[in-house]
Write an enzyme that holds these catalytic residues in place. Structure first.
Site, PDB file in Angstrom:
ATOM      1  N   ILE A   1      -7.744  -8.061  10.190  1.00  0.00           N
ATOM      2  CA  ILE A   1      -7.245  -8.551   8.965  1.00  0.00           C
ATOM      3  C   ILE A   1      -6.438  -7.181   8.276  1.00  0.00           C
ATOM      4  CG2 ILE A   1      -8.523 -10.575   8.720  1.00  0.00           C
ATOM      5  CD1 ILE A   1     -10.582  -8.675   6.880  1.00  0.00           C
ATOM      6  N   GLU A   2      -5.546  -7.407   7.449  1.00  0.00           N
ATOM      7  CA  GLU A   2      -4.669  -6.340   6.988  1.00  0.00           C
ATOM      8  C   GLU A   2      -5.329  -5.018   6.453  1.00  0.00           C
ATOM      9  OE1 GLU A   2      -2.494  -7.582   3.151  1.00  0.00           O
ATOM     10  OE2 GLU A   2      -2.155  -9.097   4.827  1.00  0.00           O
ATOM     11  N   GLN A   3      -6.408  -5.409   5.617  1.00  0.00           N
ATOM     12  CA  GLN A   3      -7.125  -4.320   4.767  1.00  0.00           C
ATOM     13  C   GLN A   3      -7.979  -3.526   5.932  1.00  0.00           C
ATOM     14  OE1 GLN A   3      -7.386  -7.561   4.196  1.00  0.00           O
ATOM     15  NE2 GLN A   3      -6.521  -7.563   2.114  1.00  0.00           N
TER      16      GLN A   3
END
Length: 537
Positions: free
Chosen positions: A327-329
């Site tokens: 996920i991008e985080q």
């Protein structure tokens, strides 16, 4: 000498007209107390005035962490650039920042998160800016909106199209911050920062470098301060040489509606049986069909919405670990969390800084992405970033454009129509009342994903709804599967604003998807990786 100062003292260091970069992802890692102090200083003294703020992912969530709304004041904020913005339910009062954007009070821009991080790195290295193909033929492209969210932003462009080495590129000039506001868990007296209670590292290091290398200051908000020399060097993610001041907020939330959960920060691993699996409903039917698109051994990106439930489908089917979620985080592996905690994962394998996760995405190092849609256009384009009748609910694109720009395979999921009343009976889908709002439209309101560019690049694109499965082809969108109980003409073809190509091999979706029992999911193994030629652009 300790670098500890009060929030008010830190806010007083921000000069009028400054460019301020803020590290956070909605409520995750948000330096909320520091943003509150800036707003309070302005309310009391009228300063700082006319600042520009940069938010590579987003700041605040309207669920106990106000974030950017603390500084959404006329006279204080002169310009804002974000990967996304706080959102809220349509029944609630819009966040103040959305009111300012909608009223055209300040120029506001939605730049893809990965590009915004790239702009920081270019500023840190004193390079002129970012050349990228990410965003071509989307709202990012100056041939469309050029990232502008309102008229004032359109009058002050942040991106232009250029030719380089005989190819077309987008060029974003580097933006130099004078102040970086970042967050961590612990600082020692010298300002070394560790992140042991955080759910992600985000981009604090890159933002600090951009400010430091250009003569700016870095303010870190932390939960606690410890003695100099007591932190393990390998645990320090931002060294004290990059931190000028430290502000303490012992009550900072780990993420939205979460004070502290050690599984989010990887300090403990939760037993798998403690994770909630989705109750049986229409959204679960869709998530199950999305899961059938996966291969064992693959790395798969997840977006918010129905697709966020797919890891729970694998968990329920005894396949946890067959796919690595990214996920991008920054979390890699584990079980991505849902709802307000989306962006975090429990039991993660690793945490990558967000800028490096976006480099992974922009270069298509992963195998597939599972994302949502608000609208699908006749050319295969997708809108997830704007609906004019619900502007403060659609929060912007975040990393969506970075992720989809070159992804090998993308599975978009959503309801076929908005507002339809649906049920399941005897393994069949029942349309009790048709929705009033069609989501397959002739042209999407906002192009977050370009269908024509995808076709030109040879990406594999699938759209999954409760009543059918669609594929993007060079000739248009093809209907390949239909749900049991659905009438082709009435429930699908008549409910699309544009003609669909009906496959001559049209299949009925697996009836097991529409029952409460497990579906017996099995995933084919991903082929072994082989060396491929380098590709650029």
């Amino acid at each position: 000498m300790s670098k500890h100062i009060t929030p008010a003292e830190a806010a007083a260091l921000i000069p009028d007209g400054a460019v301020v970069t803020v590290s956070s992802s909605s409520g995750l890692g948000c330096p909320d107390l520091m943003l509150k102090a800036i707003g309070e200083r302005f309310d009391t003294t009228g300063h700082p005035q006319n600042i520009t703020t940069l938010h590579p992912i987003a700041a605040g969530d309207m669920s106990g962490i106000k974030g950017v709304d603390y500084i959404a004041r006329k006279g204080l904020l002169a310009r804002i650039i974000g990967g996304s913005y706080p959102s809220g339910p349509s029944s609630s009062e819009p966040p103040v920042i959305w009111q300012m954007i909608g009223n055209d009070d300040i120029p506001a821009y939605n730049i893809p998160s990965g590009i915004l991080f790239d702009m920081h790195r270019e500023a840190a290295a004193k390079r002129p800016g970012v050349l990228t193909k990410v965003g071509l033929d989307t709202f990012v492209d100056p041939a469309r909106e050029g990232c502008a969210m309102n008229a004032k932003a359109a009058a002050e462009p942040v991106v232009k199209k250029v030719e380089f080495e005989g190819e077309e590129w987008l060029y974003f000039k580097a933006i130099v911050p004078q102040v970086a506001i970042i967050r961590a868990t612990t600082a020692d007296e010298r300002g070394n920062l560790t992140y042991e209670h955080e759910g992600a590292y985000l981009g604090g290091l890159d933002q600090a470098l951009a400010a430091r290398n250009n003569g700016g200051i870095i303010i870190a908000q932390v939960k606690r301060i410890t003695k100099s020399g007591s932190l393990k060097p390998h645990d320090v993610r931002v060294p004290g040489m990059l931190v000028d001041y430290v502000v303490v907020d012992p009550d900072q939330k780990q993420t939205t509606l979460t004070d502290y959960d050690p599984a989010i920060s990887g300090e403990i691993f939760r037993p798998l049986e403690t994770f909630r699996v989705p109750e049986f409903n229409i959204q679960k039917v869709i998530a199950r069909r999305v899961a059938q698109e996966l291969q064992g051994g693959s790395c798969v990106n997840l977006g918010f919405g129905i697709s966020a439930n797919v890891p729970r489908i694998l968990l329920e089917e005894g396949l946890h670990g067959a796919v690595t979620w990214v996920i991008e985080q920054g979390a890699v592996g584990g079980v991505p969390l849902l709802d307000f905690a989306f962006g975090c994962a429990s039991n993660a394998d690793a945490y990558m800084p967000s800028p490096y996760q976006f480099t992974y995405f922009q270069g298509a190092g992963f195998d597939a992405s599972l994302l949502s849609f608000l609208e699908i256009g006749s050319d295969g384009s997708v809108n997830v970033s704007k609906l004019s009748f619900r502007p403060h609910v659609t929060a912007g694109a975040g990393g969506f454009v970075d992720i989809t720009a070159r992804a090998k395979k993308i599975v978009f999921s959503g309801m076929f129509n908005a507002g339809a009343k649906l049920s399941v009976a005897d393994g069949k889908l029942v349309i009790e009342k048709e929705g009033k709002l069609k989501k397959l439209v002739e042209a999407v309101e906002h192009v977050t994903f370009s269908g024509p560019r995808s076709v030109a690049q040879g990406q594999e694109i699938t759209y999954i709804t409760e009543r059918c499965v669609l594929k993007l082809t060079p000739d248009g969108i093809m209907l390949t599967e239909i749900a049991p109980g659905i009438e082709l003409q009435t429930h699908i073809l008549d409910q699309s604003e544009f003609p669909l190509i009906v496959s001559d091999k049209l299949k009925v979706m697996d009836a097991a998807l529409f029952g409460e029992a497990l579906i017996g999911l099995s995933l084919p193994e991903k082929p072994a990786r082989t060396l491929t030629g380098a590709q650029h652009g």
